[in-house]
Design an enzyme around this catalytic site. Structure first.
Site, mmCIF file in Angstrom:
data_model
loop_
_atom_site.group_PDB
_atom_site.id
_atom_site.type_symbol
_atom_site.label_atom_id
_atom_site.label_comp_id
_atom_site.label_asym_id
_atom_site.label_seq_id
_atom_site.Cartn_x
_atom_site.Cartn_y
_atom_site.Cartn_z
ATOM 1 N N HIS A 45 19.558 -4.548 48.595
ATOM 2 C CA HIS A 45 20.124 -3.278 49.034
ATOM 3 C C HIS A 45 20.092 -3.295 50.559
ATOM 4 O O HIS A 45 19.234 -3.955 51.162
ATOM 5 C CB HIS A 45 19.304 -2.093 48.516
ATOM 6 C CG HIS A 45 19.657 -0.791 49.186
ATOM 7 N ND1 HIS A 45 20.855 -0.141 48.953
ATOM 8 C CD2 HIS A 45 18.968 -0.034 50.096
ATOM 9 C CE1 HIS A 45 20.890 0.968 49.682
ATOM 10 N NE2 HIS A 45 19.770 1.062 50.390
ATOM 11 N N CYS A 120 26.406 -1.084 47.929
ATOM 12 C CA CYS A 120 25.821 -0.659 49.203
ATOM 13 C C CYS A 120 26.067 -1.670 50.314
ATOM 14 O O CYS A 120 26.240 -1.290 51.480
ATOM 15 C CB CYS A 120 24.316 -0.427 49.023
ATOM 16 S SG CYS A 120 23.430 -1.870 48.371
#
Length: 205
Positions: A45, A120
């Protein structure tokens, strides 16, 4: 560069404009990253830190922006911070950055989140490019790129049910709403070493 000039009013920028550092904060989604990281691959992430605020993208079920802000290195969910990667510098002001992120939220909506095709890391790379002219390093999303290329060969069950940081609907207690509003105010965020207690992610509408 054109993006920055347009937000500032279209004209060339003065050389006196302040250059603000931009960092890519990278988090591990799987413990196995400790082994695969050194091969330039992993499940990560990421969020973009600038002016003491970290911007990221997460999924939800609504046709509204999935872009949210947190304190730097405090991504929500079961993630482990790995490193901050210097990306470059931006000459945009704090207000211009906030406006840019708000506008990007119209493209990066929560119900468009896709683990392989719009995650993301896609958002982080896009924001880095718009701020500095340089995208995020390719290794943060290399696994997704490989999977997209080979999607017709991969059984559906091979895609793990990961739970990346998620933007939550705006249903909150008054105290939490006040903290989130303060966090997102481009003129009021502390941006200092004395950071406030961990705040829940704030959607940027």
């Amino acid at each position: 560069m054109q993006e920055r000039q347009r937000l500032a009013g279209g004209g060339p920028r003065s050389h006196e404009r302040r250059q603000t550092p931009v960092y890519l904060n990278v988090y591990d989604l799987l413990q196995q990253n400790d082994y695969t990281y050194w091969c330039g691959i992993g499940v990560f992430h990421s969020g973009v830190e600038v002016f003491g605020v970290e911007y990221a993208f997460g999924g939800h079920e609504f046709d509204t922006p999935g872009v949210f802000a947190t304190n730097p290195r405090e991504a929500p969910g079961t993630v482990a911070w790995r490193e901050a990667v210097p990306v470059g510098f931006t000459d945009m002001s704090q207000e211009e950055v906030h406006t840019l992120v708000q506008r990007m939220g119209q493209e990066y909506k929560g119900n468009r989140y896709h683990l392989l095709q719009m995650n993301c890391n896609h958002f982080s790379s896009d924001l880095c490019a718009r701020l500095t002219g340089q995208p995020a390093p390719a290794w943060i999303n290399r696994l997704a790129s490989i999977a997209v290329s080979l999607h017709c060969l991969l059984p559906v069950g091979w895609v793990p049910p990961l739970r990346p940081p998620t933007a939550v609907p705006l249903s909150m207690e008054d105290a939490e709403q006040q903290e989130r509003s303060r966090l997102l105010d481009p003129l009021d965020h502390p941006g200092s070493s004395e950071r406030p207690p961990r705040a829940a992610p704030q959607l940027i509408a």
